[in-house]
Design a protein around this motif. Structure first.
Motif: not given
Length: 87
Positions: A32-36, A39-40, A69-72, A76-77
């Protein structure tokens, strides 16, 4: 230790911020991830007990990295597994 090869596939649900992994037709795990803020943030990587130790976590992580990478997006791990693998 050698493992037999298994057929794997990853399905991405952008709306839920989730990658689901299937191994030999069974659900093997998810990430699972969140974009903000550009950053992913990888929040959780989970592999079902019967599939652990077979590299499936890395398959999920690779899918997330390729997407970022595709979304630039910067990665953030937050997930300890991702942090360890990406360090």
């Amino acid at each position: 230790m050698r493992f037999r090869s298994m057929e794997t596939s990853v399905k991405h649900d952008e709306g839920r911020g989730r990658f689901d992994l299937y191994a030999d037709g069974k659900k093997g795990g998810y990430l699972t991830y969140e974009i903000y803020g550009g950053s992913l943030d990888i929040q959780h990587t989970v592999v079902e007990p019967e599939f652990r130790g077979k590299g499936l976590g890395e398959i999920l992580l690779d899918a997330a990295v390729k997407y970022a990478n595709k979304k630039g997006l910067k990665i953030v791990p937050s997930c300890s597994f991702a942090a360890k693998k990406l360090s």
